[in-house]
Write a protein that holds these residues in place. Structure first.
Motif, PDB file in Angstrom:
ATOM      1  N   GLY A 148      10.409  -9.732   6.864  1.00 28.78           N
ATOM      2  CA  GLY A 148      11.378  -9.331   5.813  1.00 28.78           C
ATOM      3  C   GLY A 148      10.503  -9.041   4.373  1.00 28.78           C
ATOM      4  O   GLY A 148      10.306  -9.960   3.527  1.00 28.78           O
ATOM      5  N   ALA A 149       9.906  -7.736   4.337  1.00 29.04           N
ATOM      6  CA  ALA A 149       8.935  -7.214   3.341  1.00 29.04           C
ATOM      7  C   ALA A 149       9.629  -6.890   2.010  1.00 29.04           C
ATOM      8  O   ALA A 149       8.852  -6.655   1.046  1.00 29.04           O
ATOM      9  N   GLY A 150      10.924  -7.207   1.816  1.00 24.07           N
ATOM     10  CA  GLY A 150      11.503  -6.646   0.610  1.00 24.07           C
ATOM     11  C   GLY A 150      11.342  -5.357   0.354  1.00 24.07           C
ATOM     12  O   GLY A 150      11.417  -4.394   0.877  1.00 24.07           O
ATOM     13  N   SER A 151      10.769  -5.420  -0.978  1.00 26.27           N
ATOM     14  CA  SER A 151      10.281  -3.934  -1.694  1.00 26.27           C
ATOM     15  C   SER A 151       8.809  -3.549  -1.035  1.00 26.27           C
ATOM     16  O   SER A 151       8.567  -2.530  -1.657  1.00 26.27           O
ATOM     17  N   GLY A 152       8.335  -4.124  -0.521  1.00 31.01           N
ATOM     18  CA  GLY A 152       6.818  -3.774  -0.105  1.00 31.01           C
ATOM     19  C   GLY A 152       5.992  -4.277  -0.836  1.00 31.01           C
ATOM     20  O   GLY A 152       4.706  -4.132  -0.606  1.00 31.01           O
ATOM     21  N   ALA A 153       6.094  -4.897  -2.034  1.00 31.84           N
ATOM     22  CA  ALA A 153       5.344  -5.205  -3.365  1.00 31.84           C
ATOM     23  C   ALA A 153       4.249  -6.412  -2.683  1.00 31.84           C
ATOM     24  O   ALA A 153       3.052  -5.982  -2.861  1.00 31.84           O
ATOM     25  N   LEU A 154       4.633  -7.265  -1.752  1.00 32.28           N
ATOM     26  CA  LEU A 154       3.754  -8.188  -1.206  1.00 32.28           C
ATOM     27  C   LEU A 154       2.841  -7.410  -0.275  1.00 32.28           C
ATOM     28  O   LEU A 154       1.415  -7.810  -0.425  1.00 32.28           O
ATOM     29  N   ALA A 155       3.184  -6.775   0.516  1.00 36.13           N
ATOM     30  CA  ALA A 155       2.117  -5.861   1.387  1.00 36.13           C
ATOM     31  C   ALA A 155       1.228  -5.106   0.638  1.00 36.13           C
ATOM     32  O   ALA A 155       0.218  -5.097   0.794  1.00 36.13           O
ATOM     33  N   GLY A 156       1.699  -4.499  -0.298  1.00 38.87           N
ATOM     34  CA  GLY A 156       0.741  -3.687  -0.944  1.00 38.87           C
ATOM     35  C   GLY A 156      -0.217  -4.702  -1.874  1.00 38.87           C
ATOM     36  O   GLY A 156      -1.680  -4.358  -1.611  1.00 38.87           O
ATOM     37  N   GLN A 157      -0.146  -5.748  -2.274  1.00 34.42           N
ATOM     38  CA  GLN A 157      -0.695  -6.700  -2.965  1.00 34.42           C
ATOM     39  C   GLN A 157      -1.870  -7.060  -2.102  1.00 34.42           C
ATOM     40  O   GLN A 157      -2.914  -7.294  -2.267  1.00 34.42           O
ATOM     41  N   LEU A 158      -1.193  -7.689  -0.714  1.00 34.68           N
ATOM     42  CA  LEU A 158      -2.085  -8.424   0.239  1.00 34.68           C
ATOM     43  C   LEU A 158      -3.274  -7.163   0.807  1.00 34.68           C
ATOM     44  O   LEU A 158      -4.173  -7.400   0.807  1.00 34.68           O
ATOM     45  N   LEU A 159      -2.533  -6.015   0.963  1.00 39.94           N
ATOM     46  CA  LEU A 159      -3.846  -4.983   1.473  1.00 39.94           C
ATOM     47  C   LEU A 159      -4.638  -4.632   0.740  1.00 39.94           C
ATOM     48  O   LEU A 159      -6.009  -4.554   1.065  1.00 39.94           O
ATOM     49  N   ASP A 160      -4.385  -4.440  -0.728  1.00 40.94           N
ATOM     50  CA  ASP A 160      -5.682  -4.254  -1.668  1.00 40.94           C
ATOM     51  C   ASP A 160      -6.344  -5.383  -1.855  1.00 40.94           C
ATOM     52  O   ASP A 160      -7.502  -5.304  -2.049  1.00 40.94           O
ATOM     53  N   ALA A 161      -6.011  -6.510  -1.918  1.00 47.20           N
ATOM     54  CA  ALA A 161      -6.691  -7.708  -2.084  1.00 47.20           C
ATOM     55  C   ALA A 161      -7.547  -8.069  -0.866  1.00 47.20           C
ATOM     56  O   ALA A 161      -8.725  -8.637  -1.117  1.00 47.20           O
ATOM     57  N   LEU A 162      -7.120  -7.859   0.235  1.00 40.46           N
ATOM     58  CA  LEU A 162      -8.016  -8.097   1.414  1.00 40.46           C
ATOM     59  C   LEU A 162      -8.985  -7.298   1.403  1.00 40.46           C
ATOM     60  O   LEU A 162     -10.140  -7.319   1.831  1.00 40.46           O
TER      61      LEU A 162
END
Length: 337
Positions: free
Chosen positions: A64-78
């Motif tokens: 349930g990734a919603g707008s995709g905001a969390l995925a982008g944040q996690l990928l950049d931070a990781l």
């Protein structure tokens, strides 16, 4: 609830409304932590990085990734942490949200993949932010000392819908003391989801962030009106029978039931605590110190007790022997489940 949220083309998560955003003027209905501040994902990344290392995996799964905001944040931070993520897989039932996610995550290329259902086997670290609360529940009502299942029927004399009760053998998982009328929910779908996840996750860990309570609080005698709530245009109401398909319908999570479902299917509980304690354990204060005053003010909503900090909880699971997850280093409440 299942039809109102997920019916193809008509359900809330199957139509093209905006849903996620900080302001009603954007056409959105509610804001989740990743839309509130990117510090949420950057902080969560510390736990995901540790989990990838501890489990020897290189794939992140988001439900349930919603707008995709969390995925982008996690990928950049990781990436900034030097953690290798070979694949970021999103499992989402909503085709319209998938299109929004694909646009938001285009810069990350083919590392990001989308699935509409769980594969037979999977390895990696699972993340779910405000996923469990959107899983359909069943309503139980004690009326005049007898228990009924509360369902929905076509209104007999008008357009729309009405409630209708029928006798049932179903009961809450714990006895609700007293003899007063009482409305609550049980969560067979969320618990079945946990069992399926446990069956298919052969190597890895899972973390779920959501609002809810342990069982003793969930079925407290004073919580007699249940927890079902609707959200539209940043306003909340308690009537899921109006504007069906045009607003979100949620119920709080019974974290004891989630923990037991995972354990009974073979997972080990890594910890359970408030969102505030989890994020502080994962280094939120360091991110806040590096932000502007306005950014710090937004991040504070994540941890303030009267906002998201206490109502939202985090629960973690591991495949195989448990390990010391940094998110639960202080303030672990597993003993309350």
């Amino acid at each position: 609830m299942a039809m109102a949220l997920y019916a193809p083309g008509l359900g809330y998560y199957a139509n093209s409304s905006t849903k996620f955003g900080q302001m009603p003027s954007s056409g959105s209905d509610f804001v989740t932590a990743p839309e509130l501040t990117p510090m949420f994902g950057r902080t969560l990344a510390a736990q995901v990085a540790q989990a990838l290392d501890k489990t020897g995996t290189d794939t992140v799964w988001e439900f349930g990734a919603g707008s995709g905001a969390l995925a982008g944040q996690l990928l950049d931070a990781l990436a900034a942490l030097g953690t290798k993520v070979a694949r970021y897989r999103i499992v989402d039932l909503s085709g319209t949200l998938r299109a929004r996610q694909q646009l938001a995550l285009a810069a990350h290329g083919d590392r990001v993949e989308w699935l509409s259902e769980l594969p037979e086997t999977m390895q990696g670290v699972v993340v779910g932010n405000e996923v469990l609360d959107a899983m359909p529940v069943q309503l139980l009502a004690r009326v005049g000392g007898a228990w009924f299942e509360r369902g929905v029927v076509k209104a007999p004399d008008a357009d729309g819908w009405s409630w209708q009760d029928r006798p049932t053998e179903l009961r809450p998982p714990v006895e609700v003391t007293g003899d007063h009328d009482y409305l609550t929910e049980i969560h067979p779908q969320a618990e079945a989801f946990m069992a399926t996840l446990a069956d298919r996750l052969t190597q890895g860990a899972a973390f779920f962030i959501d609002y809810g309570f342990p069982e003793a609080e969930y079925y407290h005698p004073q919580r007699h009106m249940g927890t079902v709530m609707c959200h539209r245009a940043h306003m909340a109401d308690g009537d899921p029978l109006s504007d069906v398909g045009l607003k979100d319908i949620t119920a709080h999570v019974n974290f004891t039931g989630i923990a037991l479902a995972g354990q009974n299917a073979g997972l080990e509980v890594l910890g359970y605590c408030s969102q505030a304690r989890f994020l502080l354990n994962c280094g939120l204060l360091t991110h806040m110190e590096q932000g502007t005053p306005a950014q710090r003010a937004m991040a504070a909503h994540l941890v303030h007790e009267h906002e998201m900090g206490e109502l939202f909880k985090v629960i973690g699971f591991a495949v195989g022997a448990p390990w010391d997850a940094i998110g639960f280093a202080e303030g672990d409440r597993t003993h309350t489940l």
